[in-house]
Design an enzyme around this catalytic site. Structure first.
Site, short mmCIF file in Angstrom:
data_model
loop_
_atom_site.label_atom_id
_atom_site.label_comp_id
_atom_site.label_asym_id
_atom_site.label_seq_id
_atom_site.Cartn_x
_atom_site.Cartn_y
_atom_site.Cartn_z
N GLU A 160 0.73 -1.18 0.14
CA GLU A 160 0.12 0.03 0.01
C GLU A 160 0.92 1.22 0.14
OE1 GLU A 160 -2.54 -1.08 3.19
OE2 GLU A 160 -3.50 -2.57 2.15
N GLY A 219 -6.53 -7.74 1.17
CA GLY A 219 -7.54 -7.20 1.41
C GLY A 219 -8.68 -7.49 0.38
N SER A 248 -4.77 -11.62 2.92
CA SER A 248 -6.22 -12.53 3.12
C SER A 248 -6.24 -13.82 3.91
CB SER A 248 -6.99 -12.85 1.97
OG SER A 248 -7.28 -11.62 1.35
#
Ligand code: PGA
Length: 255
Positions: A95, A172, A211
């Protein structure tokens, strides 16, 4: 350093009260865990949460400055983090690479700062979907490791590093790498560390992220080169996070 690690990356989530109760619940569960447990809450809470962590729960920051102290508005240095009891810093999360334009060079500068402050860098690497589909994933990870790790740290400092392999397409998204895909990349990373730094590769924690949930943790952690996880969404729920820690512990105890 314990090779088995479960780390929670809270990202830009939780209010202060929620952060305190989450920390208390996790700290209570970590006294008797086999895995080293780490939480990475938002930076403004770190100093206060340190008081709640106890001896067994380690505290990480999600980011730090690429520079020393100085005129860098809005930045916090690795040394400042060390001063308030932080022991680990996540560097190079996808990110940050994608949303804040962090290049391999910026990652390298941050890894240097973290290491110079005597902290453990958690160096994140991982390919995009496009890179995986074009068969470039190994090369991408190798480049990230070379520039953000090998070019920066000598063997003595490298021993403090934790690597997190996080395929960008699994973060995510609810889409997890298969246990086979994770093992293949983790083995590749361990072999790279072995070539770069020798025997310490056998002791280096290589975590999977993307995840991870209570339902898939055990299968991922049962792979020989998957030493634990860097957990995003599921680390915001104490019961889920603790169950992921237990999945890693179960595998350690069984072996
Ligand atoms: P996720 O995030 O578990 O929510 O996919 C992992 C991470 O970004 O570290």
């Amino acid at each position: 350093m314990n090779r088995n690690v479960v780390a929670g990356n809270w990202k830009s989530n939780t209010g202060f009260n929620e952060a305190k109760s989450l920390t208390r619940a996790i700290a209570e569960a970590t006294g008797d865990t086999e895995s080293q447990v780490i939480i990475a809450p938002p930076a403004p809470y770190l100093a206060a949460l340190k008081e709640l962590c106890g001896a067994a729960l380690a505290l990480a920051a999600q980011n730090c400055s690429a520079y020393d102290m100085g005129a860098y508005t809005g930045e916090h240095t690795a040394q400042m983090l060390a001063d308030v009891g932080v022991s680990h810093v996540i560097v190079g999360h996808s990110e940050r690479r994608q949303l804040y334009g962090e290049t391999d060079e910026v990652v390298a500068a941050k890894v240097h700062q973290v290491s110079a402050a005597g902290l453990h860098p958690i160096i994140c690497v991982g390919e995009s979907l496009e890179e995986r589909e074009s068969g470039e994933h190994m090369n991408v990870v190798k480049r990230q490791l070379q520039k953000g790790f090998f070019d920066v740290l000598d063997a003595a400092k490298a021993a403090d590093v934790i690597i997190a392999y996080e395929p960008v397409w699994a973060i995510g998204t609810g889409r997890t790498a298969s246990a086979t895909q994770a093992q293949e990349m983790h083995l590749f990373i361990r072999q790279w560390v072995h070539e770069a730094y020798g025997q310490m590769a056998d002791r280096m924690p290589i975590l999977y992220g993307g995840s991870v949930k209570p339902e898939n943790a055990e299968e991922l952690f049962s792979q020989p080169d998957v030493d634990g996880g860097l957990i995003g969404g599921a680390s915001l729920n104490a019961a889920d996070f603790i169950s992921i820690i237990k999945a890693n512990d179960k595998w350690i105890t069984a072996n």
